[in-house]
Design an enzyme around this catalytic site. Structure first.
Site, mmCIF file in Angstrom:
data_model
loop_
_atom_site.group_PDB
_atom_site.id
_atom_site.type_symbol
_atom_site.label_atom_id
_atom_site.label_comp_id
_atom_site.label_asym_id
_atom_site.label_seq_id
_atom_site.Cartn_x
_atom_site.Cartn_y
_atom_site.Cartn_z
ATOM 1 N N CYS A 8 0.860 -1.186 0.000
ATOM 2 C CA CYS A 8 0.000 0.000 0.000
ATOM 3 C C CYS A 8 0.892 1.230 0.000
ATOM 4 O O CYS A 8 2.098 1.134 0.228
ATOM 5 C CB CYS A 8 -0.906 0.035 1.238
ATOM 6 S SG CYS A 8 -2.124 -1.293 1.298
ATOM 7 N N GLY A 34 -0.534 0.389 -4.999
ATOM 8 C CA GLY A 34 -1.857 -0.176 -4.768
ATOM 9 C C GLY A 34 -2.877 0.453 -5.686
ATOM 10 O O GLY A 34 -2.995 1.678 -5.717
ATOM 11 N N ASN A 109 0.338 1.002 5.853
ATOM 12 C CA ASN A 109 1.008 0.181 4.857
ATOM 13 C C ASN A 109 1.704 -0.948 5.599
ATOM 14 O O ASN A 109 2.567 -0.701 6.438
ATOM 15 C CB ASN A 109 2.037 0.997 4.065
ATOM 16 C CG ASN A 109 2.960 0.116 3.230
ATOM 17 O OD1 ASN A 109 2.583 -0.970 2.812
ATOM 18 N ND2 ASN A 109 4.178 0.588 3.004
ATOM 19 N N GLY A 110 1.322 -2.191 5.271
ATOM 20 C CA GLY A 110 1.953 -3.316 5.927
ATOM 21 C C GLY A 110 0.958 -4.392 6.281
ATOM 22 O O GLY A 110 -0.160 -4.439 5.762
ATOM 23 N N TYR A 249 11.799 -4.433 -6.585
ATOM 24 C CA TYR A 249 10.586 -4.348 -7.395
ATOM 25 C C TYR A 249 9.582 -3.271 -6.987
ATOM 26 O O TYR A 249 9.037 -2.577 -7.835
ATOM 27 C CB TYR A 249 9.895 -5.721 -7.384
ATOM 28 C CG TYR A 249 8.604 -5.779 -8.155
ATOM 29 C CD1 TYR A 249 8.574 -5.578 -9.532
ATOM 30 C CD2 TYR A 249 7.405 -6.043 -7.509
ATOM 31 C CE1 TYR A 249 7.380 -5.640 -10.248
ATOM 32 C CE2 TYR A 249 6.207 -6.118 -8.208
ATOM 33 C CZ TYR A 249 6.193 -5.910 -9.578
ATOM 34 O OH TYR A 249 5.031 -5.966 -10.274
#
Length: 480
Positions: A8, A34, A109-110, A249
C-alpha cells in the site's frame, strides 16, 4: 497472480491550505503501490472529512468539487492493495473513528502478524469490528487504551501489535508517523515551505515540489504539530531490516533509499547478475518495465547490446474485460508484444526482476520464440523466491511458488529456455553495497529467499487462526 503485489502507499501533510489536493497528488505518485482503492481524510480545525473510493486516484480525486468535500490544512491518504481483508468499500482506508478525547484517522502500509489473535481478544472484550482489515485492530487498540494523551494511546497500541507497518495517523492536533521496530515497511519525511509531509516514498515528495528531509527510522514515531516536528523512540532498539523487495521491485525507480535512487540499485543488481552468469547472445532484452534497469546493468557488464525486444502496453488496467477463454489465453499479449524485427533469428538473453509462479515467464518465452528467436537465455535479477510474505506483500502460498517446489533445472525446462540463472543471495547483497549477507544480523528482511522471518508469525503458526480468517472473509464477502 504471477507478480508479488505491491502493499500500500501512505501520504500525510500538515499545515497546508491545499492539504487534500497535495495528498491526491502524492497518492497519484504512489499509485504503483496499490490500485484497488484510494482514500483521503482531512481536518479543518473543527471537523474531519473523508472520501474513500474503489479504483485509481486519477479516476476519483481530480475534480474541484471532490476537494471541496475535503477542506482543511491537514490530511492523510492511502492507496490500497488488499493483503489482509477483501476488497470492499468498508475496507478502504484511511479509517476514521471518534474517540472519547478526539477524532482519529489511520492509514496503514503493511500487515500485522498477530491481528487475528488481537481481534479475537478485542471482540471478547466487547469491541465491534466493521471491516476485515488488520488496520482496524490498530484503531480499536487506540480507542481502548486507558492512557490519557492521544500520543500515549497510540504508543500503547503499537506495543501490542506485531508485524511490518508504516502508519500515518491524523488527530485534532497532530500528524503522526510510525514505523515498525525493524523498519520493514518504508516511510519518509519531507517539507514544503512550512508544511511537513509523510510519505511511503520520495517520488511523492517530488510531484509536489517538496524537499526530502530523511527517512523515518525503524521503531521511530514522529509527531508533527504546530510546534514543529518531534521524534520519540519508545521501543527497544533493534537493527534495521528494510524489505529487500522495495529495492528489487516495489519502489518507483526514481525514489531515493539510503541516498541512492532505486534505479541505481536495480542497475547494480543486473551488473552483479552478469558477473555471476554472463552468457553469449546477440542482444539483451528486458521484460518491461521491471527488468529494464537490471538489463542495462547486465548489458554494460557483458558488453552485449541492449534492445527493447519487448514493448509494453501501459494502458491495460486491472479490470480489463476478458469475455472468453480464448481472449484470456492471450492475456500476456495485452501487456507485452515482441518487437519482431529485433528478435527474429537472434540469440536473446531475457532479463526479469523475479519469478513467482512462472506462468508469465513461460508465456513470454513462448511468445518470443513464436516471433522467431533462435534461442533464449533467462536471467533473473534476484534469488529464487521460495517463501511467502506476511508483512504486507501479497504472495502466493508456498505450494504455488515455483522455486519452492522445483530445482533450477526443472524450472528451466518448465519455462523452456536454453539456460536459466538467478542472482545469488550474496550477489544481491553486493548490489546493495555490502560484501555479503550478515548471517547473524541480516541487513534486510529477505525471508522470500532465506525463510528467515524477523518478526514472529503469531497468526500464521496457528491453524485455528487461519480457519478463523477464512471464515471471516467468507462471511463479510457474502454480506457485501
Amino acid at each position: 497472480m504471477d507478480r508479488l503485489k505491491e502493499e500500500c502507499g501512505v501520504f500525510g501533510i500538515h499545515n497546508n491550505s491545499d492539504a487534500s489536493a497535495f495528498t491526491a497528488l502524492g497518492l497519484h505518485a504512489l499509485q504503483h503501490r496499490g490500485q484497488e482503492s484510494c482514500g483521503i481524510v482531512s481536518f479543518d480545525g473543527n471537523k474531519f472529512y473523508a472520501e474513500r473510493k474503489l479504483g485509481l486516484v486519477g479516476d476519483n480525486f481530480t475534480k474541484k468539487e471532490t476537494f471541496e468535500k475535503l477542506p482543511g490544512s491537514c490530511a492523510i491518504g492511502h492507496n490500497r492493495y488488499s493483503t489482509t481483508g477483501d476488497n470492499t468499500v468498508r475496507n478502504i482506508q484511511p479509517f476514521f473513528a471518534d474517540l472519547h478525547s478526539c477524532g482519529i484517522g489511520v492509514a496503514h502500509n503493511g500487515n500485522l502478524t498477530n491481528a487475528i489473535f488481537l481481534r479475537k481478544k478485542l471482540i471478547k472484550e466487547g469491541s465491534i469490528f466493521q471491516t476485515t482489515s488488520d488496520t482496524e485492530t490498530i484503531v480499536q487498540l487506540i480507542a481502548k487504551s486507558k492512557r490519557n494523551k492521544i500520543i500515549d494511546k497510540i504508543i500503547d497500541a503499537l506495543f501490542q501489535i506485531q508485524g511490518g507497518y508504516a502508519l500515518t495517523i491524523l488527530t485534532n492536533k497532530m500528524l503522526v508517523g510510525a514505523r515498525d521496530p525493524v523498519g520493514i515497511r518504508p516511510l519518509v519525511i519531507g517539507k514544503l515551505n512550512k508544511s511537513y509531509i509523510l510519505s511511503s516514498e520520495t517520488c511523492a515528495l517530488d510531484i509536489i515540489g517538496a524537499k526530502f528531509i530523511r527517512e523515518v527510522e525503524n521503531g521511530e514515531i514522529v509527531i508533527i504539530s504546530e510546534n514543529g516536528i518531534e521524534s520519540i523512540k519508545p521501543f527497544q532498539q533493534k537493527k534495521a531490516r528494510p524489505c529487500i523487495f522495495e529495492y528489487i521491485y516495489f519502489s518507483r525507480p526514481d525514489s531515493i533509499i539510503n541516498n541512492k535512487s532505486v534505479y541505481e540499485y536495480r542497475k547494480q543488481l543486473g551488473f552483479e547478475l552478469a558477473k555471476e552468469s554472463c552468457v553469449e547472445s546477440d542482444i539483451i532484452v528486458p521484460v518491461p518495465d521491471s527488468g529494464i534497469a537490471a538489463a542495462i546493468g547486465y548489458s554494460e557488464k557483458c558488453k552485449i547490446k541492449y534492445e527493447l525486444g519487448l514493448i509494453r502496453n501501459h494502458y491495460i488496467g486491472r479490470t480489463f474485460i476478458e469475455p472468453s477463454q480464448k481472449i484470456r489465453s492471450l492475456g500476456v499479449r495485452l501487456k507485452h508484444n515482441p518487437n519482431k524485427s529485433l528478435i527474429k533469428n537472434k540469440s536473446i538473453t531475457l532479463i526479469d526482476d523475479s519469478i513467482v509462479r512462472g506462468t508469465t515467464s513461460t508465456k513470454i518465452v513462448k511468445m518470443i520464440y513464436e516471433a522467431g528467436a533462435k534461442e533464449i537465455h533467462l536471467r533473473i535479477a534476484c534469488p529464487p523466491i521460495k517463501y511467502p510474505d506476511f508483512y504486507g506483500v501479497d504472495t502466493p502460498n508456498k505450494k504455488d511458488l515455483l522455486a519452492a517446489n522445483h530445482t533450477i533445472e526443472e524450472i528451466r525446462k518448465i519455462i523452456n529456455v536454453k539456460t536459466l540463472s538467478f542472482l545469488s543471495v550474496n550477489g544481491l547483497y553486493k548490489a546493495m553495497g555490502f560484501e555479503k549477507r550478515n548471517s547473524i544480523y541480516p541487513q534486510f528482511t529477505d525471508h522470500y529467499f532465506t525463510g528467515e522471518y524477523p518478526i514472529k508469525l503469531v497468526d500464521q503458526s496457528n491453524d485455528e487462526n487461519n480457519n478463523y480468517q477464512l471464515s471471516l472473509l467468507s462471511n463479510i464477502s457474502n454480506k457485501s
